[in-house]
Write a protein that holds these residues in place. Sequence first.
Motif, mmCIF file in Angstrom:
data_model
loop_
_atom_site.group_PDB
_atom_site.id
_atom_site.type_symbol
_atom_site.label_atom_id
_atom_site.label_comp_id
_atom_site.label_asym_id
_atom_site.label_seq_id
_atom_site.Cartn_x
_atom_site.Cartn_y
_atom_site.Cartn_z
ATOM 1 N N LEU A 4 8.036 8.467 -23.122
ATOM 2 C CA LEU A 4 7.403 9.278 -24.161
ATOM 3 C C LEU A 4 7.595 10.760 -23.874
ATOM 4 C CD1 LEU A 4 5.752 9.019 -26.758
ATOM 5 C CD2 LEU A 4 3.677 9.176 -25.371
ATOM 6 N N PHE A 5 7.475 11.163 -22.608
ATOM 7 C CA PHE A 5 7.718 12.547 -22.216
ATOM 8 C C PHE A 5 9.124 12.967 -22.624
ATOM 9 C CE2 PHE A 5 4.046 12.934 -19.283
ATOM 10 C CZ PHE A 5 3.711 14.251 -19.560
ATOM 11 N N ASP A 6 10.093 12.120 -22.311
ATOM 12 C CA ASP A 6 11.487 12.462 -22.609
ATOM 13 C C ASP A 6 11.735 12.561 -24.110
ATOM 14 O OD1 ASP A 6 14.373 12.776 -21.882
ATOM 15 O OD2 ASP A 6 14.523 10.889 -22.969
ATOM 16 N N MET A 63 11.462 16.302 -16.702
ATOM 17 C CA MET A 63 10.937 15.539 -17.835
ATOM 18 C C MET A 63 12.005 14.616 -18.424
ATOM 19 S SD MET A 63 8.671 18.503 -19.707
ATOM 20 C CE MET A 63 7.946 17.428 -20.922
ATOM 21 N N ALA A 64 13.273 15.069 -18.333
ATOM 22 C CA ALA A 64 14.361 14.294 -18.928
ATOM 23 C C ALA A 64 14.723 13.050 -18.125
ATOM 24 C CB ALA A 64 15.594 15.177 -19.084
ATOM 25 N N ILE A 65 14.478 13.079 -16.803
ATOM 26 C CA ILE A 65 14.936 11.954 -15.969
ATOM 27 C C ILE A 65 13.796 11.151 -15.359
ATOM 28 C CG2 ILE A 65 17.107 13.113 -15.407
ATOM 29 C CD1 ILE A 65 15.950 13.823 -12.690
ATOM 30 N N GLN A 66 12.568 11.415 -15.796
ATOM 31 C CA GLN A 66 11.430 10.645 -15.267
ATOM 32 C C GLN A 66 11.633 9.142 -15.401
ATOM 33 O OE1 GLN A 66 7.135 11.823 -15.745
ATOM 34 N NE2 GLN A 66 8.038 13.100 -17.323
ATOM 35 N N PHE A 67 12.075 8.707 -16.614
ATOM 36 C CA PHE A 67 12.167 7.263 -16.846
ATOM 37 C C PHE A 67 13.362 6.641 -16.126
ATOM 38 C CE2 PHE A 67 15.026 8.876 -20.021
ATOM 39 C CZ PHE A 67 15.908 7.859 -20.337
ATOM 40 N N LEU A 68 14.207 7.478 -15.512
ATOM 41 C CA LEU A 68 15.308 6.963 -14.694
ATOM 42 C C LEU A 68 14.974 7.014 -13.208
ATOM 43 C CD1 LEU A 68 18.183 8.680 -16.670
ATOM 44 C CD2 LEU A 68 17.886 6.205 -16.432
ATOM 45 N N ILE A 69 13.806 7.554 -12.872
ATOM 46 C CA ILE A 69 13.370 7.638 -11.472
ATOM 47 C C ILE A 69 12.135 6.766 -11.232
ATOM 48 C CG2 ILE A 69 12.491 9.146 -9.639
ATOM 49 C CD1 ILE A 69 14.033 11.444 -10.870
ATOM 50 N N LEU A 70 11.071 7.029 -11.979
ATOM 51 C CA LEU A 70 9.788 6.392 -11.680
ATOM 52 C C LEU A 70 9.744 4.888 -11.949
ATOM 53 C CD1 LEU A 70 7.340 9.208 -12.878
ATOM 54 C CD2 LEU A 70 8.276 8.798 -10.595
ATOM 55 N N LEU A 86 3.706 -0.854 -17.205
ATOM 56 C CA LEU A 86 3.748 -0.479 -18.617
ATOM 57 C C LEU A 86 3.398 0.996 -18.798
ATOM 58 C CD1 LEU A 86 3.985 -1.298 -21.620
ATOM 59 C CD2 LEU A 86 1.534 -1.786 -21.555
ATOM 60 N N LEU A 87 2.339 1.441 -18.120
ATOM 61 C CA LEU A 87 1.940 2.846 -18.195
ATOM 62 C C LEU A 87 3.037 3.747 -17.646
ATOM 63 C CD1 LEU A 87 -0.352 4.871 -18.797
ATOM 64 C CD2 LEU A 87 -1.137 4.536 -16.444
ATOM 65 N N ASN A 88 3.649 3.296 -16.570
ATOM 66 C CA ASN A 88 4.742 4.023 -15.931
ATOM 67 C C ASN A 88 5.915 4.229 -16.902
ATOM 68 O OD1 ASN A 88 6.476 5.123 -14.043
ATOM 69 N ND2 ASN A 88 6.769 3.241 -12.902
ATOM 70 N N VAL A 89 6.381 3.142 -17.518
ATOM 71 C CA VAL A 89 7.527 3.191 -18.426
ATOM 72 C C VAL A 89 7.194 3.984 -19.687
ATOM 73 C CG1 VAL A 89 9.042 1.800 -19.893
ATOM 74 C CG2 VAL A 89 8.510 1.035 -17.582
ATOM 75 N N PHE A 135 14.179 6.784 -35.623
ATOM 76 C CA PHE A 135 12.715 6.642 -35.603
ATOM 77 C C PHE A 135 12.288 5.196 -35.815
ATOM 78 C CE2 PHE A 135 12.371 11.309 -36.463
ATOM 79 C CZ PHE A 135 11.543 11.598 -35.385
ATOM 80 N N ILE A 136 13.042 4.437 -36.608
ATOM 81 C CA ILE A 136 12.732 3.013 -36.795
ATOM 82 C C ILE A 136 12.847 2.280 -35.462
ATOM 83 C CG2 ILE A 136 13.578 0.853 -37.809
ATOM 84 C CD1 ILE A 136 14.333 2.460 -40.314
ATOM 85 N N VAL A 137 13.920 2.569 -34.707
ATOM 86 C CA VAL A 137 14.112 1.935 -33.401
ATOM 87 C C VAL A 137 12.999 2.343 -32.435
ATOM 88 C CG1 VAL A 137 15.609 1.797 -31.373
ATOM 89 C CG2 VAL A 137 16.609 1.723 -33.668
ATOM 90 N N ILE A 138 12.654 3.651 -32.429
ATOM 91 C CA ILE A 138 11.596 4.143 -31.537
ATOM 92 C C ILE A 138 10.264 3.467 -31.855
ATOM 93 C CG2 ILE A 138 10.175 6.154 -30.957
ATOM 94 C CD1 ILE A 138 12.731 7.858 -31.289
ATOM 95 N N PHE A 139 9.886 3.432 -33.130
ATOM 96 C CA PHE A 139 8.616 2.826 -33.518
ATOM 97 C C PHE A 139 8.610 1.322 -33.256
ATOM 98 C CE2 PHE A 139 8.069 6.621 -36.400
ATOM 99 C CZ PHE A 139 6.994 7.139 -35.689
ATOM 100 N N PHE A 140 9.778 0.682 -33.422
ATOM 101 C CA PHE A 140 9.883 -0.754 -33.151
ATOM 102 C C PHE A 140 9.554 -1.043 -31.690
ATOM 103 C CE2 PHE A 140 12.644 -4.273 -31.639
ATOM 104 C CZ PHE A 140 12.013 -5.317 -32.293
#
Length: 313
Positions: free
Chosen positions: A251-253, A272-279, A243-246, A198-203
């Motif tokens: 966040l969905f994943d 939902m799991a692979i959106q950030f590897l496609i879009l 930025l919105l895309n990433v 969570f520290i890494v995510i929030f960072f």
Amino acid sequence: MINATILSMFSLSGLNDMTTKHRVTLFSFTLLCYCVILLVNSALIVTITLEEKLHEPMYIFLCNLCINSLYGTAAFYPKFLSDLLSNSHVISYTGCLLQVFVIYSYAATDFSILALMAYDRYVAICRPLEYHSVMTKHRVIWLVCFSRLVSLLCQAIVMIMTSKLELCGSHIEKLYCENWSILKLSCSSITINNIVGFIVIFFYFGHDLFIVCSYVQLVKSALKSREGRKKFTQTCLPHLLCLLNVTTALLFDLMYTRYGSASVPQSVKNFMAIQFLILPPLLNPIIYGLKLTQVRNSVLRLCRCRKQVKGLG
């Protein structure tokens, strides 16, 4: 007594509900998608590398964003395409940890590079007279290296902690290895792992806050003059779209991985799991290639030169 085992392989269950017919269609679509990702990102990298007038901070950051996309997708697509052609969806323990490391260091680096691009636009629009003294070649190289090294270090710490866990299972309910899925297999407490995670995510989501603050200043400055509004529209809107895309895709994943319902269909889970590897890898270079006039003109000029060379041959 905890039934801990020494694992050498993990099984991936994301494709278990798909028929052979669906797999063939999905394989064709995935291969096409990966080829387009390779093409559009490589085209921007080559264009920025060859065109001297594009050797400016904004385009150097864009080039690194494209390189990072190739780095991240290389950890997913070849393995996924192989799984689509196989009835056995397994991955080695080491390969699984390596896949997690590459995919999530890619996602983290994306945020860092987008933050650097926001800082670059802030200096260019809000402090134009100081731009060349602030964004020197030495500082740009240092910022790029720093953005990559920090993400690699963060993910290395997470992976080392994960590798020390004793696991009581080997079944991962996703298309690829993901850290939270491994943590759920742990025989012991994962509280420390969760805290560090969570520290890494929030960072890294804190980078979004930095970018928003930068854009508040950018908008204020851009509204003061016609030239400022033009520069904002040409160079900042593509950045905001990326930025919105990433952010949305990742966040969905993250949210679904930790809090998703088991009743959701597997196909929806997979998407939902692979959106950030496609879009992001697919759309980011296209957005910039279409919006930034210098990039678009350079790509077209290089294409024309290549055709002329072929004609002479």
